[in-house]
Design a protein around this motif. Structure first.
Motif, PDB file in Angstrom:
ATOM      1  N   TRP A   1       0.816  -1.606  -0.485  1.00 48.77           N
ATOM      2  CA  TRP A   1      -0.317  -2.502  -0.214  1.00 48.77           C
ATOM      3  C   TRP A   1      -0.131  -3.729  -1.097  1.00 48.77           C
ATOM      4  O   TRP A   1      -0.190  -3.632  -2.323  1.00 48.77           O
ATOM      5  CB  TRP A   1      -1.660  -1.827  -0.522  1.00 48.77           C
ATOM      6  CG  TRP A   1      -2.070  -0.843   0.527  1.00 48.77           C
ATOM      7  CD1 TRP A   1      -2.045   0.510   0.423  1.00 48.77           C
ATOM      8  CD2 TRP A   1      -2.583  -1.143   1.833  1.00 48.77           C
ATOM      9  NE1 TRP A   1      -2.487   1.090   1.583  1.00 48.77           N
ATOM     10  CE2 TRP A   1      -2.834   0.095   2.472  1.00 48.77           C
ATOM     11  CE3 TRP A   1      -2.848  -2.316   2.538  1.00 48.77           C
ATOM     12  CZ2 TRP A   1      -3.336   0.181   3.774  1.00 48.77           C
ATOM     13  CZ3 TRP A   1      -3.346  -2.230   3.832  1.00 48.77           C
ATOM     14  CH2 TRP A   1      -3.587  -0.994   4.443  1.00 48.77           C
TER      15      TRP A   1
ATOM     16  N   LYS B   1       0.084  -4.333   4.392  1.00 52.53           N
ATOM     17  CA  LYS B   1       0.920  -3.261   3.868  1.00 52.53           C
ATOM     18  C   LYS B   1       2.360  -3.563   4.250  1.00 52.53           C
ATOM     19  O   LYS B   1       2.654  -3.793   5.424  1.00 52.53           O
ATOM     20  CB  LYS B   1       0.475  -1.917   4.453  1.00 52.53           C
ATOM     21  CG  LYS B   1       1.126  -0.724   3.797  1.00 52.53           C
ATOM     22  CD  LYS B   1       0.345   0.566   4.007  1.00 52.53           C
ATOM     23  CE  LYS B   1       0.298   0.991   5.466  1.00 52.53           C
ATOM     24  NZ  LYS B   1      -0.291   2.343   5.614  1.00 52.53           N
TER      25      LYS B   1
ATOM     26  N   THR C   1       5.983   2.423   1.343  1.00 55.27           N
ATOM     27  CA  THR C   1       5.035   1.418   1.824  1.00 55.27           C
ATOM     28  C   THR C   1       4.242   0.910   0.621  1.00 55.27           C
ATOM     29  O   THR C   1       3.992   1.661  -0.326  1.00 55.27           O
ATOM     30  CB  THR C   1       4.046   1.995   2.868  1.00 55.27           C
ATOM     31  OG1 THR C   1       3.197   2.938   2.211  1.00 55.27           O
ATOM     32  CG2 THR C   1       4.774   2.679   4.003  1.00 55.27           C
TER      33      THR C   1
END
Lengths: 80, 139, 139, 80
Positions: free
Chosen positions: C134, C125, C132
């Motif tokens: 992934w 991440k 944020t």
């Protein structure tokens, strides 16, 4: 004119340099130097390759040699 | 400012190479270490002896580093070669490159060692029990 | 006996990798280190967070190591991945291979990292200032 | 039957696992599990890919799920 010798070239000549000031017949080009070496030390002709450096740069046969040059015989390199 | 470290030394400390190549701009670091192998073509090696035409060798190593930095946009390069007598398992050469992405650092690292072996004036003598051989001298 | 070291750790000590791969039978050692880069596609990264399905990840890493040892006749392999929060310049993965000759260790090392990225269940991440992400989750 | 969740899969579901013993409708194959997930959590359909592991091995759609299996949802991996 001094010619520096390394590796097997040093073993063939038996010295770490050749001083052409002493011997008198100074070669005027890289090609002439090669001819002289091959004539004087037949073992040179048996090597895989033979390069010449003038002032620490690889030099082709047509490069002129001057008395102040730093000249070196570079037998096949094998670093690493 | 690109960082290049070019050295000919008596003994190589491999462990410091990583810190020399580390950079906040890099995502990948590739290092190659050449070491003394105990057998060459089935014959047991006692040691290797390296000698160099130092001034020219450093100049050629510098040129190789510059070529690699330019071609692969590297952040840093290390080329470090040892001379003198080396025993089995001793490191004899370390080359490394760091770059934003891994493909570049792998290709550059391979180029560094391949090109070093082709043109840097360093000579290796293999010492066996009963003979010595200047590597690559004869066809 | 081939030596393989497979680990998932909180923090990677890169400097020990070389000694783990050194062997009298090897002439070449290649090591790749993946580190946290400060920019990703022009955006400044604060940190990365790695998590894993540990049991399966270790199993997949082991398979990758075995495949590489068999294909390139390696003497040793290291695959070590870090998990948790990593800051800029921290090492997140180290892979390495040692072999009698350099071509094998370079190719194997590239295979180790490429294959790890394809199939080992570890997730990254990216932490930016305002979001944020992934990595690779979405097309 | 428990299904372990990692990475973005954990964020989508809001838990680190799904327990099908509780919900009652346990899927019998990897394909059935995928269908169920996509139906229950439409966000899964937006991912680049979605793999399933059964007993810590990647499993194709036709693999049967048994109640003692350790099952895990593997969203796109991004190690390294």
């Amino acid at each position: 004119m001094e010619v520096l010798l390394f590796g097997i070239a040093k073993d063939i000549v038996g010295e770490s340099k050749i001083d052409f000031a002493k011997s008198g017949d100074m070669p005027r080009s890289v090609a002439a130097l090669r001819d002289l070496l091959n004539k004087t030390y037949p073992e040179f002709a048996k090597l895989s390759s033979l390069a010449v450096a003038v002032n620490s740069e690889y030099a082709l046969d047509d490069v002129t040699l001057r008395s102040g040059d730093e000249i070196a015989i570079i037998p096949p390199v094998s670093g690493g | 400012m690109k960082k290049t470290i070019i050295e000919i030394v008596d003994a190589i400390d491999v462990s410091k190479t990583y810190m020399e190549l580390s950079s906040p701009k890099s995502g990948g670091i590739c290092v190659f270490i050449g070491t003394v192998r105990e057998f060459t073509q089935g014959e047991e090696v006692v040691s290797l002896e390296f000698e160099t035409y130092r001034k020219m060798a450093l100049q050629e190593m510098e040129k190789i580093a510059m070529e690699a930095v330019k071609k692969w946009k590297l952040n840093s390069v290390v080329i470090r070669h040892a001379i003198g007598t080396k025993k089995i398992e001793d490191p004899v050469v370390v080359v490394g490159a760091s770059a934003p992405h891994r493909a570049a650092c792998f290709e550059a690292c391979r180029f560094l060692i391949d090109t070093l072996k082709e043109r840097v004036p360093i000579w290796k003598k293999e010492i066996f029990k009963n003979k010595t051989v200047w590597v690559s001298a004869h066809p």
